[in-house]
Scaffold this motif. Structure first.
Motif, PDB file in Angstrom:
ATOM      1  N   LYS A 138      -3.598   3.871  -1.556  1.00  0.00           N
ATOM      2  CA  LYS A 138      -3.724   3.070  -2.772  1.00  0.00           C
ATOM      3  C   LYS A 138      -3.178   1.683  -2.509  1.00  0.00           C
ATOM      4  O   LYS A 138      -2.021   1.511  -2.110  1.00  0.00           O
ATOM      5  CB  LYS A 138      -2.956   3.731  -3.927  1.00  0.00           C
ATOM      6  N   ASP A 139      -4.031   0.685  -2.743  1.00  0.00           N
ATOM      7  CA  ASP A 139      -3.632  -0.706  -2.573  1.00  0.00           C
ATOM      8  C   ASP A 139      -3.054  -1.238  -3.880  1.00  0.00           C
ATOM      9  O   ASP A 139      -3.627  -1.052  -4.956  1.00  0.00           O
ATOM     10  CB  ASP A 139      -4.844  -1.546  -2.158  1.00  0.00           C
ATOM     11  N   ARG A 196       0.834  -1.192   0.000  1.00  0.00           N
ATOM     12  CA  ARG A 196       0.000   0.000   0.000  1.00  0.00           C
ATOM     13  C   ARG A 196       0.875   1.252   0.000  1.00  0.00           C
ATOM     14  O   ARG A 196       1.918   1.275   0.651  1.00  0.00           O
ATOM     15  CB  ARG A 196      -0.929   0.032   1.223  1.00  0.00           C
ATOM     16  N   TRP A 228       0.383   9.190 -10.389  1.00  0.00           N
ATOM     17  CA  TRP A 228      -0.951   9.125  -9.795  1.00  0.00           C
ATOM     18  C   TRP A 228      -1.403  10.513  -9.379  1.00  0.00           C
ATOM     19  O   TRP A 228      -0.595  11.338  -8.930  1.00  0.00           O
ATOM     20  CB  TRP A 228      -0.941   8.220  -8.561  1.00  0.00           C
ATOM     21  N   HIS A 278      -7.513  11.088  -7.071  1.00  0.00           N
ATOM     22  CA  HIS A 278      -8.177  10.005  -7.796  1.00  0.00           C
ATOM     23  C   HIS A 278      -7.163   8.879  -7.981  1.00  0.00           C
ATOM     24  O   HIS A 278      -6.496   8.790  -9.018  1.00  0.00           O
ATOM     25  CB  HIS A 278      -8.701  10.486  -9.152  1.00  0.00           C
ATOM     26  N   LEU A 279      -7.050   8.034  -6.974  1.00  0.00           N
ATOM     27  CA  LEU A 279      -6.045   6.979  -6.983  1.00  0.00           C
ATOM     28  C   LEU A 279      -6.568   5.672  -7.573  1.00  0.00           C
ATOM     29  O   LEU A 279      -5.884   4.645  -7.482  1.00  0.00           O
ATOM     30  CB  LEU A 279      -5.537   6.724  -5.565  1.00  0.00           C
ATOM     31  N   GLU A 280      -7.762   5.694  -8.171  1.00  0.00           N
ATOM     32  CA  GLU A 280      -8.308   4.447  -8.706  1.00  0.00           C
ATOM     33  C   GLU A 280      -7.472   3.928  -9.869  1.00  0.00           C
ATOM     34  O   GLU A 280      -7.187   2.732  -9.958  1.00  0.00           O
ATOM     35  CB  GLU A 280      -9.766   4.659  -9.165  1.00  0.00           C
ATOM     36  N   GLU A 281      -7.111   4.825 -10.789  1.00  0.00           N
ATOM     37  CA  GLU A 281      -6.319   4.449 -11.953  1.00  0.00           C
ATOM     38  C   GLU A 281      -5.146   5.418 -12.103  1.00  0.00           C
ATOM     39  O   GLU A 281      -5.273   6.607 -11.814  1.00  0.00           O
ATOM     40  CB  GLU A 281      -7.170   4.481 -13.232  1.00  0.00           C
TER      41      GLU A 281
END
Length: 580
Positions: free
Chosen positions: A333-334, A318, A369, A373-376
């Motif tokens: 963020k994992d 993480r 990143w 918005h750390l999703e993508e």
């Protein structure tokens, strides 16, 4: 180099290759077309499926340091920009491969589909003043020769540099030590040169104070952090007494990092999964982030530019952004990278972070990143299949990030922009010998009259080699576009102000007339260390203590005994010689 067209898959199969195919726009009949990539230096031909395959192959080949292609990384967009086959164009028979001209960079055929044309190079090659940055290693007489660099496997740079000194973690018997040399003391280093040797176990990390070029911190396997003061001109005797010793970790300390804008604030991270923030002026730990925040080993810690946040990477896969004064996790963020090898994370410009890690197939990756918005990722690029951990160094003045891998023999550099694709590969400096560690010079220590935008200190097995990154310019005048105001040596906040909740960016200075450290720098900064000095070294400001006197007397007695023993041996040898 790009070649085409073909009549469909396998049209040039005489060479034993079956080419991939794609289709031109429906308005032109949707006929298939094929492409070939040709590497200029080796003349190898690589078949590629359509334009998406070309784009991927271009990026992978350029970034991996393989054969350079005649086309730039961004020459092809997400949509095809040329139609290689349509019913309105009659190509005739394709030429044999041996007849192809070796230096043509675009379509080698006279007819082009009227609907699609290649974008001209002036439109597709991204303009950047750092595109031609090159690395220049120092000559042999400007290197630091015959230094025994540490053989420890810990993933740190093992080197720290500022405008006055270069510090190297060295091999030492009977404890931990590191070497501090004035920048101008190049050449062969004497084997008896005095070192900083107060730790009782190997030193793992060192860091110079950004607000005092004479103060350096070190973390060691003996679970302690020590802060040292180096006199101007370097050491003349071994330095064993630190200004202050910071004790609070229960396992080895692998990371030390100074606050970028607050005076005398130091962060340390240990293998006990704890981060401590110290006020060096008092020698006390003022903030603690325990194992509830990081359940496993901490791989890296980096301060934001204003020191309000820290970014950490952990063995639990993480990446966390933490507000250290509140002890809260702002974002997390994992698995930013799918691999199991260590991940590194640093803050870059405009609220972004950059991570380096490994894919599931053990390919090294770099990713950018947006912290909101750390999703993508904004950008994710694969580099190569080497096993060394990539150490990122970010320059906020030029928005260039340098990637130095331990065990590599190269330095890659990328430019970060605010528009897609955000992360742009610039070039790579390569050499023959691999690097055991790397140090990075602050901007105020560079030679601005030579257009030097970065300088690294590469550690070999027995040598430290400076490498200058330079922008080629014809003029010798100061280049304002290369050197915007940069962080100076003055602290913007005191430790008390920062702990009280204030944040401030670094105080900027201009490098137009070069960097000249203020004469009163050391006296003003040292006043912040007076308390720590009184706590740990009372003899520094007054008469020696009784303990110090007793130690000196004991050493004198041992020396006298040694001299007497040597004198006796000399007398016996003389008698033996006379008897013969």
């Amino acid at each position: 180099m790009l070649w085409g067209p073909s009549m469909g898959p396998g049209a040039w199969g005489a060479r034993g290759r079956s080419l991939g195919s794609a289709r031109c726009p429906p308005s032109h009949g949707g006929k298939p077309f094929s492409l070939i990539l040709r590497e200029v230096s080796t003349s190898r031909f690589l078949p590629v499926d359509g334009f998406s395959g070309v784009e991927k192959a271009l990026k992978r080949t350029c970034l991996s340091g393989g054969e350079k292609l005649r086309c730039e990384e961004e020459m092809l967009g997400p949509e095809p920009s040329a139609c290689f086959w349509c019913p309105e164009t009659r190509w005739g028979s394709p030429p044999a491969m041996g007849d192809m001209p070796p230096r043509q960079t675009h379509m080698p055929f006279p007819s082009v589909c009227p609907a699609w044309t290649w974008r001209m190079s002036r439109q597709v090659v991204r303009s950047s003043k750092f595109r031609h940055v090159f690395g220049q290693p120092a000559k042999a007489d400007q290197c630091y020769e015959d230094v025994r660099v540490s053989q420890n496997t810990w993933d740190s740079g093992f080197c720290a540099v500022n405008p006055k000194f270069v510090a190297l973690i060295c091999e030492a018997s009977g404890g931990g030590a590191f070497l501090v040399l004035p920048l101008g003391k190049t050449g062969r280093v004497d084997k008896n040169v005095p070192m900083v040797c107060g730790h009782t176990a190997p030193v793992l990390d060192i860091a110079w104070c950004p607000h005092n070029d004479n103060v350096i911190a070190s973390g060691s396997e003996d679970c302690s952090v020590m802060v040292w003061e180096i006199p101007d001109g370097g050491l003349t005797l071994p330095l064993r007494e630190p200004v202050v010793t910071l004790e609070g970790h229960t396992k080895r300390v692998g990371i030390v990092a100074w606050h970028p804008t607050a005076q005398n604030v130091l962060l340390s991270a240990g293998c006990d999964n704890v981060i401590l923030v110290w006020d060096v002026g008092t020698g006390a730990a003022v903030l603690t982030l325990g194992s509830d925040v990081h359940p496993d080993t901490i791989y890296s810690v980096d301060w934001s530019r204003d020191g309000a946040l820290i970014c950490t990477s952990c063995r639990d896969k993480r990446v966390r952004i933490i507000e250290p004064r509140k002890g809260t996790i702002v974002a997390e963020k994992d698995r930013p990278h799918e691999g199991t090898r260590p991940v590194r994370a640093v803050f870059v410009s405009d609220g972004k972070i950059l991570t380096t890690g490994f894919s599931r197939m053990s390919e090294r990756q770099v990713a950018l990143w947006d912290t909101k918005h750390l999703e993508e990722p904004l950008s994710l690029q694969e580099l190569d299949t080497s096993s060394g951990v990539l150490l990122p160094f970010f320059d906020p003045d030029t928005n260039i990030v340098y990637l130095c891998g331990k065990g590599d023999s190269s330095i890659r550099y990328f430019e970060i922009t605010s528009e897609a694709p955000f992360l742009h590969y610039l070039s790579m400096f390569s050499s023959k010998e691999s690097q055991r560690g790397m140090g990075y010079m602050p901007k105020r220590g560079l030679e601005v009259n030579k257009c030097e935008i970065a300088r690294f200190y590469k550690l070999h097995e027995r040598k430290c080699e400076p490498i200058a990154m330079t922008v080629p310019r014809k003029s010798d005048l100061f280049q304002e576009d290369l050197y915007p105001p940069t962080a100076g040596p003055d602290a913007a906040l005191t430790a008390e102000e920062w702990l009280g909740g204030r944040d401030a960016g670094p105080l900027l200075i201009s490098l137009k007339d070069g960097y000249v450290p203020p004469k009163s720098r050391e006296l003003r900064v040292n006043r912040g260390l007076d308390t720590g000095r009184k706590r740990t070294a009372p003899e520094a400001s007054g008469a020696p203590s009784s303990d110090a006197i007793s130690r000196l007397e004991e050493e004198m007695r041992k020396l006298q005994a040694t001299v007497e023993e040597l004198q006796k041996r000399l007398d016996r040898l003389e008698e033996t010689v006379q008897a013969k």
